[in-house]
Design an enzyme around this catalytic site. Sequence first.
Site, PDB file in Angstrom:
ATOM      1  N   GLY A  47     -41.730  15.816  38.129  1.00  0.00           N
ATOM      2  CA  GLY A  47     -42.209  17.197  38.211  1.00  0.00           C
ATOM      3  C   GLY A  47     -41.935  17.800  39.565  1.00  0.00           C
ATOM      4  O   GLY A  47     -41.678  17.087  40.544  1.00  0.00           O
ATOM      5  N   GLN A  52     -42.603  23.558  46.655  1.00  0.00           N
ATOM      6  CA  GLN A  52     -41.999  22.388  47.316  1.00  0.00           C
ATOM      7  C   GLN A  52     -40.559  22.664  47.769  1.00  0.00           C
ATOM      8  O   GLN A  52     -40.020  21.940  48.593  1.00  0.00           O
ATOM      9  CB  GLN A  52     -42.028  21.168  46.388  1.00  0.00           C
ATOM     10  N   CYS A  95     -45.887  11.873  46.103  1.00  0.00           N
ATOM     11  CA  CYS A  95     -45.471  13.275  46.160  1.00  0.00           C
ATOM     12  C   CYS A  95     -44.190  13.373  46.993  1.00  0.00           C
ATOM     13  O   CYS A  95     -44.116  12.784  48.073  1.00  0.00           O
ATOM     14  CB  CYS A  95     -46.578  14.107  46.814  1.00  0.00           C
ATOM     15  N   LEU A  96     -43.221  14.121  46.473  1.00  0.00           N
ATOM     16  CA  LEU A  96     -41.961  14.299  47.215  1.00  0.00           C
ATOM     17  C   LEU A  96     -42.192  14.929  48.590  1.00  0.00           C
ATOM     18  O   LEU A  96     -41.411  14.710  49.507  1.00  0.00           O
ATOM     19  CB  LEU A  96     -41.044  15.245  46.427  1.00  0.00           C
ATOM     20  N   HIS A 137     -51.016  17.587  38.961  1.00  0.00           N
ATOM     21  CA  HIS A 137     -50.458  17.462  40.307  1.00  0.00           C
ATOM     22  C   HIS A 137     -49.678  18.734  40.672  1.00  0.00           C
ATOM     23  O   HIS A 137     -49.811  19.274  41.766  1.00  0.00           O
ATOM     24  CB  HIS A 137     -49.556  16.221  40.363  1.00  0.00           C
ATOM     25  N   GLU A 138     -48.858  19.219  39.738  1.00  0.00           N
ATOM     26  CA  GLU A 138     -48.009  20.398  40.026  1.00  0.00           C
ATOM     27  C   GLU A 138     -48.836  21.683  40.092  1.00  0.00           C
ATOM     28  O   GLU A 138     -48.569  22.547  40.921  1.00  0.00           O
ATOM     29  CB  GLU A 138     -46.898  20.535  38.974  1.00  0.00           C
ATOM     30  N   HIS A 141     -50.304  21.939  43.327  1.00  0.00           N
ATOM     31  CA  HIS A 141     -49.345  22.427  44.335  1.00  0.00           C
ATOM     32  C   HIS A 141     -49.325  23.949  44.388  1.00  0.00           C
ATOM     33  O   HIS A 141     -49.313  24.536  45.468  1.00  0.00           O
ATOM     34  CB  HIS A 141     -47.919  21.962  43.994  1.00  0.00           C
TER      35      HIS A 141
END
Length: 173
Positions: A47, A52, A95-96, A137-138, A141
């Site tokens: 995702g 991001q 997380c990226l 999670h997204e 963000h």
Amino acid sequence: MAVREIIKFPDKRLRLISEPVKRIDAGIRKLVEDMFETQYHAPRVIGLAAIQVGVAKRVVTVDLSKKEEAHEPRVFINPEITWTSEEKITYGEGCLSIPEICEEVERPVQVKVKYLDLDGKAREIEADAVFARCLQHEIDHINGVLFIDHISKLKRDRIIKKFSKAAKKKVEA
Ligand code: K1U
Ligand code: ZN
């Protein structure tokens, strides 16, 4: 299509509340294409939120397909959680934007999410397991929330210290 740069913690943009998408135009479609390209470029990523890649718009991409399978891209525009299960589960999250950190986070097992698809059609889905976790999670963000906000203050402070130190070193170099 282009692979965009992922912004990394402690970049302040990760704390922005992203703006709703008013019109799904060529700019949004290009953003979505680039988000998938960026996501597929990084191994095991399922995702991504637009913030991001530095774009504060409420756009989320998800693809749960395995490496050897055909891609199954899903786009969520202006996603909103409308229901969460009482049952919760703890799972190691990464997380990226906070690379090389994995911490256990407790979240509801199932969620319902309403959103617009790329054609601007209003939809609602029920998700569970990894799909539900990824959506939570997204959606965090796009609300300026990071998974480290769901862990103990002690662990979070250690992570903040590590990344702030690394960012300071990068500026000095
Ligand atoms: O937002 C991101 O930084 C990407 C991140 C989102 C995420 C999804 C699900 C759980 C935690 C975080 C990732 O895609 S990390 C990859 C990952 O954790 C995962 C990959 C395959 C199966 C299960 C989890
Ligand atoms: Zn993330």
